[in-house]
Design a protein around this motif. Structure first.
Motif, PDB file in Angstrom:
ATOM      1  N   ALA A   1       0.826  -1.211   0.000  1.00  0.00           N
ATOM      2  CA  ALA A   1       0.000   0.000   0.000  1.00  0.00           C
ATOM      3  C   ALA A   1       0.856   1.255   0.000  1.00  0.00           C
ATOM      4  O   ALA A   1       0.455   2.291  -0.557  1.00  0.00           O
ATOM      5  CB  ALA A   1      -0.928   0.003   1.215  1.00  0.00           C
ATOM      6  N   SER A   2       2.039   1.165   0.611  1.00  0.00           N
ATOM      7  CA  SER A   2       2.924   2.326   0.678  1.00  0.00           C
ATOM      8  C   SER A   2       3.531   2.660  -0.681  1.00  0.00           C
ATOM      9  O   SER A   2       4.068   3.756  -0.861  1.00  0.00           O
ATOM     10  CB  SER A   2       4.045   2.075   1.696  1.00  0.00           C
ATOM     11  OG  SER A   2       3.511   1.936   2.993  1.00  0.00           O
ATOM     12  N   LEU A   3       3.473   1.733  -1.603  1.00  0.00           N
ATOM     13  CA  LEU A   3       3.906   1.997  -2.976  1.00  0.00           C
ATOM     14  C   LEU A   3       2.728   2.426  -3.842  1.00  0.00           C
ATOM     15  O   LEU A   3       2.879   3.241  -4.749  1.00  0.00           O
ATOM     16  CB  LEU A   3       4.556   0.744  -3.566  1.00  0.00           C
ATOM     17  CG  LEU A   3       5.758   0.180  -2.805  1.00  0.00           C
ATOM     18  CD1 LEU A   3       6.225  -1.118  -3.451  1.00  0.00           C
ATOM     19  CD2 LEU A   3       6.899   1.185  -2.752  1.00  0.00           C
ATOM     20  N   LEU A   4       1.549   1.886  -3.536  1.00  0.00           N
ATOM     21  CA  LEU A   4       0.357   2.186  -4.330  1.00  0.00           C
ATOM     22  C   LEU A   4      -0.122   3.622  -4.107  1.00  0.00           C
ATOM     23  O   LEU A   4      -0.544   4.295  -5.062  1.00  0.00           O
ATOM     24  CB  LEU A   4      -0.757   1.201  -3.959  1.00  0.00           C
ATOM     25  CG  LEU A   4      -2.101   1.378  -4.670  1.00  0.00           C
ATOM     26  CD1 LEU A   4      -1.931   1.221  -6.181  1.00  0.00           C
ATOM     27  CD2 LEU A   4      -3.121   0.381  -4.135  1.00  0.00           C
ATOM     28  N   ILE A   5      -0.048   4.113  -2.874  1.00  0.00           N
ATOM     29  CA  ILE A   5      -0.578   5.441  -2.556  1.00  0.00           C
ATOM     30  C   ILE A   5       0.136   6.557  -3.326  1.00  0.00           C
ATOM     31  O   ILE A   5      -0.524   7.380  -3.979  1.00  0.00           O
ATOM     32  CB  ILE A   5      -0.530   5.694  -1.041  1.00  0.00           C
ATOM     33  CG1 ILE A   5      -1.549   4.787  -0.331  1.00  0.00           C
ATOM     34  CG2 ILE A   5      -0.832   7.160  -0.717  1.00  0.00           C
ATOM     35  CD1 ILE A   5      -1.463   4.818   1.177  1.00  0.00           C
ATOM     36  N   PRO A   6       1.481   6.652  -3.291  1.00  0.00           N
ATOM     37  CA  PRO A   6       2.131   7.728  -4.061  1.00  0.00           C
ATOM     38  C   PRO A   6       1.941   7.599  -5.563  1.00  0.00           C
ATOM     39  O   PRO A   6       1.854   8.610  -6.269  1.00  0.00           O
ATOM     40  CB  PRO A   6       3.609   7.616  -3.667  1.00  0.00           C
ATOM     41  CG  PRO A   6       3.774   6.253  -3.101  1.00  0.00           C
ATOM     42  CD  PRO A   6       2.466   5.895  -2.494  1.00  0.00           C
ATOM     43  N   VAL A   7       1.875   6.357  -6.079  1.00  0.00           N
ATOM     44  CA  VAL A   7       1.613   6.177  -7.505  1.00  0.00           C
ATOM     45  C   VAL A   7       0.218   6.694  -7.855  1.00  0.00           C
ATOM     46  O   VAL A   7       0.027   7.403  -8.852  1.00  0.00           O
ATOM     47  CB  VAL A   7       1.747   4.687  -7.888  1.00  0.00           C
ATOM     48  CG1 VAL A   7       1.243   4.454  -9.317  1.00  0.00           C
ATOM     49  CG2 VAL A   7       3.194   4.231  -7.770  1.00  0.00           C
ATOM     50  N   GLY A   8      -0.760   6.370  -7.004  1.00  0.00           N
ATOM     51  CA  GLY A   8      -2.114   6.866  -7.220  1.00  0.00           C
ATOM     52  C   GLY A   8      -2.185   8.374  -7.140  1.00  0.00           C
ATOM     53  O   GLY A   8      -2.916   9.015  -7.907  1.00  0.00           O
TER      54      GLY A   8
ATOM     55  N   PHE B   1      -0.843   9.879 -10.452  1.00  0.00           N
ATOM     56  CA  PHE B   1      -1.849   9.816 -11.505  1.00  0.00           C
ATOM     57  C   PHE B   1      -2.966  10.826 -11.231  1.00  0.00           C
ATOM     58  O   PHE B   1      -3.521  11.431 -12.159  1.00  0.00           O
ATOM     59  CB  PHE B   1      -2.426   8.408 -11.618  1.00  0.00           C
ATOM     60  CG  PHE B   1      -1.568   7.461 -12.411  1.00  0.00           C
ATOM     61  CD1 PHE B   1      -1.426   7.614 -13.786  1.00  0.00           C
ATOM     62  CD2 PHE B   1      -0.887   6.422 -11.795  1.00  0.00           C
ATOM     63  CE1 PHE B   1      -0.636   6.754 -14.527  1.00  0.00           C
ATOM     64  CE2 PHE B   1      -0.081   5.556 -12.524  1.00  0.00           C
ATOM     65  CZ  PHE B   1       0.051   5.720 -13.895  1.00  0.00           C
ATOM     66  N   GLY B   2      -3.300  11.005  -9.952  1.00  0.00           N
ATOM     67  CA  GLY B   2      -4.340  11.965  -9.598  1.00  0.00           C
ATOM     68  C   GLY B   2      -3.964  13.389  -9.958  1.00  0.00           C
ATOM     69  O   GLY B   2      -4.797  14.158 -10.468  1.00  0.00           O
ATOM     70  N   LEU B   3      -2.703  13.772  -9.719  1.00  0.00           N
ATOM     71  CA  LEU B   3      -2.248  15.113 -10.081  1.00  0.00           C
ATOM     72  C   LEU B   3      -2.305  15.320 -11.595  1.00  0.00           C
ATOM     73  O   LEU B   3      -2.662  16.398 -12.077  1.00  0.00           O
ATOM     74  CB  LEU B   3      -0.829  15.346  -9.572  1.00  0.00           C
ATOM     75  CG  LEU B   3      -0.661  15.657  -8.083  1.00  0.00           C
ATOM     76  CD1 LEU B   3       0.804  15.923  -7.771  1.00  0.00           C
ATOM     77  CD2 LEU B   3      -1.522  16.852  -7.668  1.00  0.00           C
ATOM     78  N   LYS B   4      -1.942  14.281 -12.328  1.00  0.00           N
ATOM     79  CA  LYS B   4      -2.016  14.375 -13.793  1.00  0.00           C
ATOM     80  C   LYS B   4      -3.456  14.572 -14.242  1.00  0.00           C
ATOM     81  O   LYS B   4      -3.743  15.369 -15.154  1.00  0.00           O
ATOM     82  CB  LYS B   4      -1.428  13.104 -14.420  1.00  0.00           C
ATOM     83  CG  LYS B   4      -1.338  13.141 -15.936  1.00  0.00           C
ATOM     84  CD  LYS B   4      -0.665  11.886 -16.481  1.00  0.00           C
ATOM     85  CE  LYS B   4      -0.559  11.950 -18.005  1.00  0.00           C
ATOM     86  NZ  LYS B   4       0.105  10.731 -18.551  1.00  0.00           N
ATOM     87  N   LEU B   5      -4.371  13.854 -13.601  1.00  0.00           N
ATOM     88  CA  LEU B   5      -5.788  14.008 -13.926  1.00  0.00           C
ATOM     89  C   LEU B   5      -6.277  15.400 -13.569  1.00  0.00           C
ATOM     90  O   LEU B   5      -7.044  16.019 -14.315  1.00  0.00           O
ATOM     91  CB  LEU B   5      -6.608  12.945 -13.181  1.00  0.00           C
ATOM     92  CG  LEU B   5      -8.124  12.997 -13.367  1.00  0.00           C
ATOM     93  CD1 LEU B   5      -8.490  12.769 -14.826  1.00  0.00           C
ATOM     94  CD2 LEU B   5      -8.796  11.959 -12.483  1.00  0.00           C
TER      95      LEU B   5
END
Length: 343
Positions: free
Chosen positions: A144-151, A154-158
Motif C-alpha cells: 500500500a505504501s507503494l500504491l498510494i504515491p503512484v495513485g 496519476f491523480g495530479l495528472k488528472l
C-alpha cells in the motif's frame, strides 16, 4: 535524535508550544509566497494549493510521523497523520467564518476542487483497507505504501487535465470569486529566485519545528496518562496542521478562496502519504499498528470530506448565521472524532 526523556513536563510543553507557533507563522508566510507562485507559474490556485502550499505546510507532519515511527511509536505516527486529516478539514469550516460574501463551499466550488476531494477519498481508502488485511510486506514495506504515491501521481495528472480541459463548470454567480489573479506592480518587482528562496526558507522552518513536535509528543506520552493515539491525533496533528489553518484564513482574507480549499484538501492528500513514509521508517507494517480508534478517525475524515464535496455541489449561498450548513456539520463531526478519543 534529541531525546526529551529527562526534561521536565513544563519544558516539554514549552518546546511543543514554541514549535507549534513557528509552524503557524511560517505557514502564514508560505501562503503569501505560494499565491504569487501560483500566478507566476500559471498552474492555478487549486493546483498550487495542492503542490506548493499543500506539500510545504505538510512537512512538519511528515517529519513528526517519520521520527515517531523510527522510535517505535507507530500509534503516534498514525494518529498524527489521520488526526491531521480531520483537523485540516475542520479548518475549512473555520475559514468559512472569515469569508462574508457567501458560504465558502459556494464561492470556491470548482471542477478541480471536487476532483481533489474525490482523489483524497480514494487515497484514504487504501490504508484503511490495508489495516484490516494480513500484514504483507516486501523488504519491510507494505504494498500500500507503494500504491498510494503512484495513485497520487496519476491523480495530479488528472487534475491538470481537468483544469486545462474541463468537461463541465460550476455556474458563476455574483458571490463567486474567480481564481485568476491580476499581478500588480509590487508583485512583479519580486524576482522568481527571491520567491523560491523564501518558499524553501519557510518550508524549512516548518520542517524543523515538526521534528521538535515529534520529540515533544513522545515525551508527552511518557510523562502523561495520555495514549499515543490521543497525543498524535489531537495534539501533534493539530499543531502540525496549523499552517493549513493560517494559510486558509489568509487566503480567504485576500479573496483567494480556491487556494484556501486547494491548500487544505491538497494537504490532506499529503497526510495520507505520511503513512507511506512512516511505513518505510517503521520496522514492520505501519498499517498493522492501526487501532480501531485510528480507523474510526480515518472514516470520520472520509465522511467530513464527503460532506464538504456535497456542499460544493449544492452551493448554498448562505447558511446559519456566519457559517454554512455543511461547515457546521463538518465542525460537529470533528468534535465527535475528538470525543471518541476519550471514550
Amino acid at each position: 535524535m534529541i531525546g526529551l526523556a529527562d526534561a521536565s513536563l513544563l519544558l516539554v510543553v514549552a518546546i511543543f508550544a514554541v514549535s507549534a507557533g513557528c509552524i503557524g507563522v511560517a505557514g502564514w508566510r508560505l501562503s503569501l509566497v505560494a499565491d504569487k507562485l501560483a500566478d507566476r507559474t500559471g498552474m492555478g490556485e487549486i493546483i498550487a494549493g495542492a503542490l506548493f502550499v499543500g506539500a510545504a505546510t505538510s512537512l512538519p507532519g511528515a517529519i513528526t510521523s517519520v521520527t515517531t515511527a523510527l522510535q517505535d511509536a507507530p500509534s503516534l505516527a498514525v494518529g498524527n497523520a489521520l488526526g491531521g486529516l480531520t483537523a485540516q478539514t475542520a479548518f475549512i469550516a473555520v475559514a468559512d467564518l472569515f469569508y462574508r460574501r457567501a458560504n465558502l463551499e459556494h464561492a470556491a466550488a470548482s471542477t478541480t476542487g471536487l476532483a481533489q476531494g474525490v482523489l483524497l477519498v480514494a487515497l484514504l481508502a487504501v490504508p484503511l483497507i490495508a489495516s484490516v488485511q494480513p500484514p504483507i510486506t516486501l523488504w519491510g514495506i507494505h504494498p500500500a505504501s507503494l500504491l498510494i504515491p503512484v495513485g497520487y501521481g496519476f491523480g495530479l495528472k488528472l487534475l491538470a487535465r481537468i483544469q486545462d480541459e474541463p468537461m463541465w463548470n460550476p455556474v458563476q454567480t455574483d458571490e463567486t470569486r474567480e481564481t485568476v489573479s491580476d499581478p500588480d506592480e509590487s508583485e512583479d518587482a519580486t524576482s522568481d529566485r527571491s520567491l523560491w528562496l523564501r518558499f524553501f526558507l519557510y518550508a524549512g522552518v516548518t520542517a524543523a519545528a515538526g521534528y521538535f513536535i515529534g520529540e515533544s509528543s513522545i515525551a508527552l506520552v511518557d510523562k502523561t496518562p495520555l495514549s499515543e493515539s490521543a497525543v498524535g491525533t489531537l495534539f501533534a496533528a493539530v499543531a502540525n496542521s496549523l499552517p493549513e489553518l493560517v494559510t486558509a484564513i489568509a487566503a480567504v482574507r485576500i479573496g483567494a478562496v480556491s487556494l484556501a480549499v486547494g491548500d487544505v484538501i491538497g494537504g490532506n492528500a499529503f497526510e495520507v502519504m505520511f503513512l507511506c513514509v512512516a511505513d518505510f521508517a517503521y520496522d514492520g507494517s505501519i498499517y498493522e499498528a492501526m487501532t480501531d480508534q485510528d480507523r474510526t478517525t480515518g472514516l470520520i475524515a472520509m465522511l467530513m470530506t464527503a460532506v464538504l464535496l456535497l456542499g460544493m455541489l449544492r452551493r448554498e449561498k448562505f447558511g446559519i448565521g456566519k457559517i454554512g450548513f455543511e461547515s457546521a456539520l463538518v465542525l460537529l463531526l470533528y468534535a465527535g472524532s475528538v470525543a471518541l478519543l476519550f471514550v
